[in-house]
Design an enzyme around this catalytic site. Structure first.
Site, PDB file in Angstrom:
ATOM      1  NE  ARG A  66       3.211   3.516  12.575  1.00  0.00           N
ATOM      2  CZ  ARG A  66       4.063   2.507  12.468  1.00  0.00           C
ATOM      3  NH1 ARG A  66       3.771   1.481  11.702  1.00  0.00           N
ATOM      4  NH2 ARG A  66       5.183   2.506  13.133  1.00  0.00           N
ATOM      5  NE  ARG A 111      -3.702   0.384   2.380  1.00  0.00           N
ATOM      6  CZ  ARG A 111      -3.580   1.342   3.280  1.00  0.00           C
ATOM      7  NH1 ARG A 111      -2.702   1.241   4.248  1.00  0.00           N
ATOM      8  NH2 ARG A 111      -4.322   2.413   3.210  1.00  0.00           N
ATOM      9  CE  LYS A 127       2.511  -4.651   8.294  1.00  0.00           C
ATOM     10  NZ  LYS A 127       2.635  -3.517   7.346  1.00  0.00           N
TER      11      LYS A 127
END
Length: 291
Positions: free
Chosen positions: A276, A62, A132
């Protein structure tokens, strides 16, 4: 490469009842599986296609982030389908959440994922213990021969299989860390693809609402203090203040992120914001995948 080819045959056999026109292909090396399928769609080749690559040299995440893919360390593939998402609330934005949920559920069913299990970080990340594990990139384009509100939709997926040596600053983790050992490339692809195809088909028919409760059970942001940046470009975390801060209040029935702010409850839509955590686990914003 042989593991992917073997998996491709098994995926094709497993999906014939649900998607009889599906083509399953493997490339040893390509710039980007998303780019390849987008080009095919623009040329009128819109048969359902699942395309994996052992190595990507110009993968994308992204907001223009680089999407790294080294042979054996990660699984990168794309699914291209002609879909009518205009009538579905949330459209491609909510589809990203459905895809993430499908991946998390398939991995959890097929692998010994350690506690607390795979979580989902809105809008397009798989997380494990605050780091992640994988990312999703959805792109769509008009294509010759499509009807009504259909678009050629390409769903790009990347999963970390092994720990990448020499990258201690990355906010990333891997299936190797989740399971204690790195599962095989072909095994993972075969484990997640049939369910993914069925999920995409069900989403086009029913939207995100039937998946809302299952997504909520894996929502990594629920109750967390978050900061949100608006716009299509990646913000400078150090100098650019967020457009809004608040406490995440879950995901709406159409895939919007709900945030309790000083001004009241706000709805944020995928593609317009970057989220975030206000107190991230790691200080580094870098990652092998777009966030």
């Amino acid at each position: 490469m042989q593991a992917l080819l073997t998996a491709a045959e098994q995926i094709w056999l497993s999906t014939q009842a649900d998607c009889p026109l599906l083509s399953v292909e493997v490339l040893p090396r390509t710039d980007s599986t998303n780019t390849q399928l987008l080009q095919r769609g623009r040329q009128g080749d819109t048969a359902p296609t699942l395309l994996a690559a052992l190595e990507q040299t110009a993968g994308r995440g992204r907001q223009g982030r680089q999407w790294l893919a080294t042979p054996g360390d990660s699984l990168t593939f794309s699914l291209g389908m002609a879909l009518d998402l205009e009538r579905i609330p949330g459209g491609a934005s909510a589809l990203s959440l459905a895809v993430g949920l499908s991946l998390a559920e398939s991995l959890s069913a097929q692998l010994p994922i350690a506690s607390p299990g795979i979580q989902l970080k809105w809008p397009n990340d798989l997380w494990w213990r605050g780091r992640k594990l994988g990312g999703i990139l959805i792109e769509a384009t008009p294509a010759p021969g499509l009807t009504g509100g259909q678009r050629w939709v390409v769903i790009g997926i990347g999963l970390n299989l092994r720990e990448v040596e020499g990258s201690p600053g990355f906010e990333s983790t891997s299936l190797q860390a989740c399971c204690g050992d790195a599962p095989g490339l072909g095994y993972v692809w075969q484990a997640i693809s049939p369910h993914l195809i069925r999920t995409v088909q069900a989403f086009e028919r029913d939207g995100f609402a039937p998946l809302q409760a299952r997504y909520a059970a894996r929502d990594a942001l629920q109750g967390q203090s978050v900061a949100l940046w608006q716009g299509a470009q990646r913000p400078d975390w150090q100098t650019q203040p967020p457009a809004q801060t608040g406490k995440a209040g879950g995901i709406d029935w159409d895939g919007a992120l709900l945030v309790h702010t000083a001004e009241g409850l706000q709805r944020w839509v995928t593609g317009e914001v970057t989220v975030r955590l206000q107190q991230p686990i790691s200080s580094s914003p870098s990652s092998p995948f777009g966030s």
